[in-house]
Write a protein that holds these residues in place. Structure first.
Motif, PDB file in Angstrom:
ATOM      1  N   GLU A 126       0.850  -1.180   0.000  1.00  0.00           N
ATOM      2  CA  GLU A 126       0.000   0.000   0.000  1.00  0.00           C
ATOM      3  C   GLU A 126       0.889   1.234   0.000  1.00  0.00           C
ATOM      4  OE1 GLU A 126      -3.163  -0.003  -0.324  1.00  0.00           O
ATOM      5  OE2 GLU A 126      -3.861  -1.969   0.329  1.00  0.00           O
ATOM      6  N   SER A 127       0.385   2.317  -0.540  1.00  0.00           N
ATOM      7  CA  SER A 127       1.144   3.565  -0.567  1.00  0.00           C
ATOM      8  C   SER A 127       1.296   4.143   0.838  1.00  0.00           C
ATOM      9  CB  SER A 127       0.444   4.591  -1.464  1.00  0.00           C
ATOM     10  OG  SER A 127       1.054   5.859  -1.324  1.00  0.00           O
ATOM     11  N   GLY A 128       2.498   4.616   1.138  1.00  0.00           N
ATOM     12  CA  GLY A 128       2.726   5.269   2.416  1.00  0.00           C
ATOM     13  C   GLY A 128       2.065   6.632   2.498  1.00  0.00           C
ATOM     14  N   ALA A 129       1.530   7.102   1.362  1.00  0.00           N
ATOM     15  CA  ALA A 129       0.812   8.375   1.359  1.00  0.00           C
ATOM     16  C   ALA A 129      -0.652   8.193   1.755  1.00  0.00           C
ATOM     17  CB  ALA A 129       0.891   9.018  -0.026  1.00  0.00           C
TER      18      ALA A 129
ATOM     19  N   LEU B 240       6.793   3.899   7.162  1.00  0.00           N
ATOM     20  CA  LEU B 240       5.662   4.152   8.059  1.00  0.00           C
ATOM     21  C   LEU B 240       4.802   5.289   7.536  1.00  0.00           C
ATOM     22  CD1 LEU B 240       4.309   3.532  10.807  1.00  0.00           C
ATOM     23  CD2 LEU B 240       5.855   5.221  11.828  1.00  0.00           C
ATOM     24  N   SER B 241       5.432   6.316   6.988  1.00  0.00           N
ATOM     25  CA  SER B 241       4.654   7.493   6.608  1.00  0.00           C
ATOM     26  C   SER B 241       5.263   8.282   5.467  1.00  0.00           C
ATOM     27  CB  SER B 241       4.494   8.426   7.803  1.00  0.00           C
ATOM     28  OG  SER B 241       3.872   9.635   7.417  1.00  0.00           O
ATOM     29  N   ARG B 242       4.436   8.521   4.463  1.00  0.00           N
ATOM     30  CA  ARG B 242       4.645   9.590   3.482  1.00  0.00           C
ATOM     31  C   ARG B 242       3.392  10.452   3.495  1.00  0.00           C
ATOM     32  NH1 ARG B 242       8.869   9.035  -0.085  1.00  0.00           N
ATOM     33  NH2 ARG B 242       9.877   6.986  -0.228  1.00  0.00           N
ATOM     34  N   LEU B 243       2.772  10.526   4.664  1.00  0.00           N
ATOM     35  CA  LEU B 243       1.455  11.136   4.815  1.00  0.00           C
ATOM     36  C   LEU B 243       1.502  12.658   4.775  1.00  0.00           C
ATOM     37  CD1 LEU B 243       0.233   8.889   7.760  1.00  0.00           C
ATOM     38  CD2 LEU B 243      -0.604   8.774   5.405  1.00  0.00           C
ATOM     39  N   SER B 244       0.345  13.234   4.455  1.00  0.00           N
ATOM     40  CA  SER B 244       0.180  14.677   4.608  1.00  0.00           C
ATOM     41  C   SER B 244       0.285  15.020   6.093  1.00  0.00           C
ATOM     42  CB  SER B 244      -1.187  15.109   4.077  1.00  0.00           C
ATOM     43  OG  SER B 244      -2.222  14.554   4.877  1.00  0.00           O
TER      44      SER B 244
ATOM     45  N   ASN C  15      13.230  11.330  20.048  1.00  0.00           N
ATOM     46  CA  ASN C  15      12.722  10.533  18.936  1.00  0.00           C
ATOM     47  C   ASN C  15      11.465  11.147  18.336  1.00  0.00           C
ATOM     48  OD1 ASN C  15      13.180   8.089  17.417  1.00  0.00           O
ATOM     49  ND2 ASN C  15      11.265   7.337  18.278  1.00  0.00           N
ATOM     50  N   SER C  16      10.598  11.692  19.177  1.00  0.00           N
ATOM     51  CA  SER C  16       9.363  12.292  18.692  1.00  0.00           C
ATOM     52  C   SER C  16       9.656  13.436  17.734  1.00  0.00           C
ATOM     53  CB  SER C  16       8.529  12.793  19.875  1.00  0.00           C
ATOM     54  OG  SER C  16       7.348  13.420  19.433  1.00  0.00           O
ATOM     55  N   MET C  17      10.610  14.279  18.107  1.00  0.00           N
ATOM     56  CA  MET C  17      10.973  15.404  17.251  1.00  0.00           C
ATOM     57  C   MET C  17      11.561  14.919  15.936  1.00  0.00           C
ATOM     58  SD  MET C  17      13.754  18.447  17.938  1.00  0.00           S
ATOM     59  CE  MET C  17      15.091  17.255  17.958  1.00  0.00           C
ATOM     60  N   MET C  18      12.478  13.948  15.992  1.00  0.00           N
ATOM     61  CA  MET C  18      13.121  13.449  14.786  1.00  0.00           C
ATOM     62  C   MET C  18      12.139  12.731  13.880  1.00  0.00           C
ATOM     63  SD  MET C  18      16.140  14.541  14.830  1.00  0.00           S
ATOM     64  CE  MET C  18      16.676  13.638  13.382  1.00  0.00           C
ATOM     65  N   LEU C  19      11.176  12.031  14.462  1.00  0.00           N
ATOM     66  CA  LEU C  19      10.150  11.367  13.659  1.00  0.00           C
ATOM     67  C   LEU C  19       9.360  12.374  12.843  1.00  0.00           C
ATOM     68  CD1 LEU C  19       8.608   8.610  15.970  1.00  0.00           C
ATOM     69  CD2 LEU C  19       9.578   8.261  13.690  1.00  0.00           C
ATOM     70  N   ASP C  20       8.963  13.468  13.487  1.00  0.00           N
ATOM     71  CA  ASP C  20       8.200  14.492  12.787  1.00  0.00           C
ATOM     72  C   ASP C  20       9.020  15.091  11.636  1.00  0.00           C
ATOM     73  OD1 ASP C  20       5.964  14.182  14.367  1.00  0.00           O
ATOM     74  OD2 ASP C  20       6.474  15.813  15.729  1.00  0.00           O
ATOM     75  N   VAL C  21      10.305  15.293  11.871  1.00  0.00           N
ATOM     76  CA  VAL C  21      11.174  15.852  10.825  1.00  0.00           C
ATOM     77  C   VAL C  21      11.286  14.889   9.649  1.00  0.00           C
ATOM     78  CG1 VAL C  21      13.550  16.499  10.257  1.00  0.00           C
ATOM     79  CG2 VAL C  21      12.513  17.302  12.390  1.00  0.00           C
ATOM     80  N   LEU C  22      11.570  13.612   9.931  1.00  0.00           N
ATOM     81  CA  LEU C  22      11.747  12.638   8.856  1.00  0.00           C
ATOM     82  C   LEU C  22      10.435  12.364   8.129  1.00  0.00           C
ATOM     83  CD1 LEU C  22      14.285  10.043  10.302  1.00  0.00           C
ATOM     84  CD2 LEU C  22      14.672  11.926   8.714  1.00  0.00           C
ATOM     85  N   ALA C  23       9.322  12.401   8.850  1.00  0.00           N
ATOM     86  CA  ALA C  23       8.020  12.224   8.199  1.00  0.00           C
ATOM     87  C   ALA C  23       7.751  13.370   7.232  1.00  0.00           C
ATOM     88  CB  ALA C  23       6.912  12.133   9.242  1.00  0.00           C
ATOM     89  N   ALA C  24       8.120  14.589   7.619  1.00  0.00           N
ATOM     90  CA  ALA C  24       7.949  15.745   6.738  1.00  0.00           C
ATOM     91  C   ALA C  24       8.851  15.624   5.510  1.00  0.00           C
ATOM     92  CB  ALA C  24       8.250  17.036   7.493  1.00  0.00           C
TER      93      ALA C  24
END
Length: 210
Positions: A42-45, A73-77, A122-131
């Motif tokens: 499935e698309s990560g988006a 895990l995420s290419r989400l908006s 980790n929370s901060m870095m996750l948000d950065v990498l997800a963006a």
């Protein structure tokens, strides 16, 4: 604490199990055992990913969601990422990604102070990498659209060829009464493709003789 591996590929032609070896090695090096693996094409988006949400439903507080890369895990908006993070946080699941070294400490038991520090960083870095993953996805889509437009203008665009052998095999498995889960596990096809082929089969368009 259970380690639950999530493996995702974007299309039915890709191998969702490709990163399994790397995740197994990561766990073994730390004396850990992966309790369950959840694979899907499935698309990560897309936020709607059945296996990801089955993983979260199976999880207990403190369990680890192990991925090869954050973009698995995420290419989400931004809005959908916030919704997914809220679901993960509500389940108190720890995200550990091989491409995010700050997350590795969450895969092993630590004292409360260290756990909180690891979680905050980790929370901060996750948000950065997800963006970053979302921007990469949007950039690739834009380049693909531009390339397709140029090819169409030049009369060169032919579209993606159908994998007739695989689709015929899926149609045969559907006729044999195999479950969707069995077919997806055996062929690596997506739920979307399987729904289309099921519909085509009912309409007599499967390409497989009755």
């Amino acid at each position: 604490m259970f380690i639950r591996a999530y493996l995702r590929a974007s299309t039915s032609e890709q191998d969702a199990s490709r990163a399994r070896g790397a995740l197994d090695v990561f766990a073994a090096e730390r004396g850990l055992r992966i309790a369950a693996r959840y694979m899907e094409n499935e698309s990560g988006a897309k936020l709607d990913r059945p296996e990801l949400f089955r993983l979260l439903a199976d999880s207990e507080p403190g369990d680890v969601l192990l991925v090869e890369q954050v973009d698995r895990l995420s290419r989400l908006s931004s809005a959908d990422w916030i919704r997914l993070r809220a679901e993960i946080d509500a389940k108190q699941v720890r995200i550990v990604a091989l491409d995010l070294p700050t997350s590795w400490g969450l895969a092993t038991p630590v004292d409360d102070f260290s756990a909180r520090m690891f979680a905050a960083v980790n929370s901060m870095m996750l948000d950065v990498l997800a963006a970053v993953a979302r921007k990469d996805y949007e950039d690739r889509r834009r380049r693909q659209a531009e390339g397709t437009a140029r090819a169409k203008a030049a009369g060169l665009y032919k579209g993606r060829p159908e994998n007739k052998a695989r689709n015929a095999a899926i149609a045969t498995m559907l006729r044999d009464g195999r479950s969707w889960r069995e077919i997806m596990d055996a062929t690596g096809c997506s739920r979307t493709l399987l729904a289309k082929l099921t519909r085509d089969l009912k309409l007599g368009k499967s390409g497989v003789p009755e």
